[in-house]
Design an enzyme around this catalytic site. Structure first.
Site, short mmCIF file in Angstrom:
data_model
loop_
_atom_site.label_atom_id
_atom_site.label_comp_id
_atom_site.label_asym_id
_atom_site.label_seq_id
_atom_site.Cartn_x
_atom_site.Cartn_y
_atom_site.Cartn_z
N SER A 1 45.22 20.07 49.21
CA SER A 1 43.92 19.86 49.87
C SER A 1 43.14 18.77 49.15
O SER A 1 42.84 18.90 47.95
CB SER A 1 43.12 21.15 49.85
OG SER A 1 41.77 20.90 50.23
N HIS B 1 46.44 18.04 53.33
CA HIS B 1 45.48 18.88 54.05
C HIS B 1 44.08 18.27 53.94
O HIS B 1 43.58 18.05 52.83
CB HIS B 1 45.50 20.29 53.46
CG HIS B 1 44.76 21.29 54.28
ND1 HIS B 1 45.28 21.87 55.42
CD2 HIS B 1 43.51 21.83 54.12
CE1 HIS B 1 44.40 22.73 55.93
NE2 HIS B 1 43.33 22.72 55.16
N ASP C 1 40.23 18.77 54.94
CA ASP C 1 39.23 19.73 55.38
C ASP C 1 38.00 19.01 55.93
O ASP C 1 37.34 18.27 55.20
CB ASP C 1 38.80 20.63 54.21
CG ASP C 1 39.85 21.67 53.89
OD1 ASP C 1 40.24 22.41 54.80
OD2 ASP C 1 40.27 21.74 52.72
N MET D 1 34.31 19.57 57.52
CA MET D 1 33.24 20.56 57.67
C MET D 1 31.98 19.89 58.19
O MET D 1 31.66 18.78 57.77
CB MET D 1 32.93 21.22 56.32
CG MET D 1 34.13 21.75 55.59
SD MET D 1 33.63 22.48 54.02
CE MET D 1 35.19 22.47 53.15
N HIS E 1 42.13 20.04 59.23
CA HIS E 1 41.57 21.38 59.50
C HIS E 1 40.10 21.23 59.87
O HIS E 1 39.27 20.91 59.02
CB HIS E 1 41.76 22.23 58.23
CG HIS E 1 41.16 23.59 58.31
ND1 HIS E 1 40.92 24.36 57.19
CD2 HIS E 1 40.73 24.34 59.37
CE1 HIS E 1 40.37 25.51 57.55
NE2 HIS E 1 40.25 25.51 58.86
N MET F 1 36.78 22.60 60.49
CA MET F 1 35.83 23.72 60.34
C MET F 1 34.51 23.26 60.95
O MET F 1 33.53 23.03 60.26
CB MET F 1 35.69 24.08 58.86
CG MET F 1 36.92 24.74 58.31
SD MET F 1 36.82 25.01 56.52
CE MET F 1 37.60 23.51 55.95
N MET G 1 43.07 32.03 57.10
CA MET G 1 42.23 31.77 55.93
C MET G 1 42.29 32.95 54.96
O MET G 1 42.08 34.10 55.37
CB MET G 1 40.78 31.53 56.36
CG MET G 1 40.55 30.26 57.17
SD MET G 1 40.97 28.74 56.29
CE MET G 1 39.87 28.81 54.88
N GLY H 1 35.54 25.42 48.17
CA GLY H 1 36.74 25.56 47.36
C GLY H 1 36.50 26.52 46.21
O GLY H 1 35.37 26.95 45.93
N GLY H 2 37.58 26.86 45.52
CA GLY H 2 37.47 27.64 44.30
C GLY H 2 37.22 29.13 44.47
O GLY H 2 36.89 29.81 43.49
N ASP I 1 45.37 29.28 53.42
CA ASP I 1 44.44 28.37 52.76
C ASP I 1 43.38 29.19 52.05
O ASP I 1 42.63 29.94 52.68
CB ASP I 1 43.81 27.46 53.82
CG ASP I 1 42.84 26.44 53.23
OD1 ASP I 1 42.63 26.43 52.01
OD2 ASP I 1 42.28 25.64 54.02
N GLY J 1 44.43 23.52 46.36
CA GLY J 1 43.55 22.47 45.86
C GLY J 1 43.71 22.26 44.38
O GLY J 1 44.51 21.45 43.92
#
Length: 221
Positions: A9, A34, A36, A38, A67, A69, A138, A145-146, A176, A198
């Site tokens: 990611s 990947h 992301d 958003m 992806h 979102m 998900m 993240g994290g 993910d 990630g």
């Protein structure tokens, strides 16, 4: 069994050197990159958009797994296809009608996937399974993240894989969120075969070793 695929990611990479980071990870053996996206509305965070995907497309021939979102994938999914996405994954919980989004992505000749958040039941994707290349389950709440891996998502992965097997589909099941050497095996045993990671990849000093180790952990399971 579907091929195991490692999908780093880019949220976890050094954005000041995005092109070099993606090239290095691709050369290290990653199967997908990947991306992301958003919108600050569907999830409480804003990441990156169309210009970044367009720039990445010029910089790499890696498979771009985008992806979305976002609240309105029907408007934006075709644009991401035009900018160079190879796979576009949108959320079942978005404001757009899923069939319309699938049709829009297919019309661009690209692969299509649906993602489901932790509170969304697996059977929401079942009406569309025959038209999907991928289902993304998900394993954290999307948007940041994290986060810690949610082990209670494994039964949902199992349910999607079971339904795919029942229909004779070779659909990829992607996970993910919180995927690392310790958690990947649980998702493999549940039926996942595409792994977004990630910090477990971009956070390591040797990308090739990180990809190799994560793939080995998946294959051992």
């Amino acid at each position: 069994m579907n091929m195991m695929k490692i999908a780093p990611s880019i949220l976890a990479c050094d954005f000041a050197a995005l092109g070099a980071e993606v090239a290095a990870m691709h050369n290290a053996g990653a199967d997908l990159i990947h991306v992301d996206v958003m919108d600050g509305h569907f999830v409480p965070n804003i990441s990156l958009g169309l210009p970044v995907v367009a720039s990445l497309r010029k910089a790499t021939d890696a498979v771009l797994d985008v992806h979305l979102m976002i609240s309105d994938p029907l408007t934006y999914a075709p644009q991401f296809c035009d900018k160079g996405a190879d796979i576009v994954v949108f959320h079942a919980e978005s404001d757009s009608e899923p069939q319309a989004v699938i049709d829009a992505i297919r019309a661009k000749g690209k692969k299509c996937g649906i993602s489901i958040k932790p509170k969304t039941p697996a059977d929401v994707v079942f009406p569309y399974l025959d038209q999907l290349d991928m289902v993304l389950v998900m394993t954290v709440e999307p948007g940041f993240g994290g986060q810690k891996f949610m082990e209670d998502m494994c039964p949902k992965i199992e349910a999607v894989r079971r339904e795919c097997d029942r229909r004779g589909l070779s659909t990829d099941i992607e996970v993910d969120g919180g995927i690392d050497l310790k958690t990947i095996g649980k998702t493999v045993r549940a039926g996942a075969n595409v792994f977004v990671a990630g910090s477990a990849l971009f956070g390591k000093p040797d990308y090739a070793a990180a990809v190799r180790d994560l793939r080995a952990a998946a294959q051992r399971s």
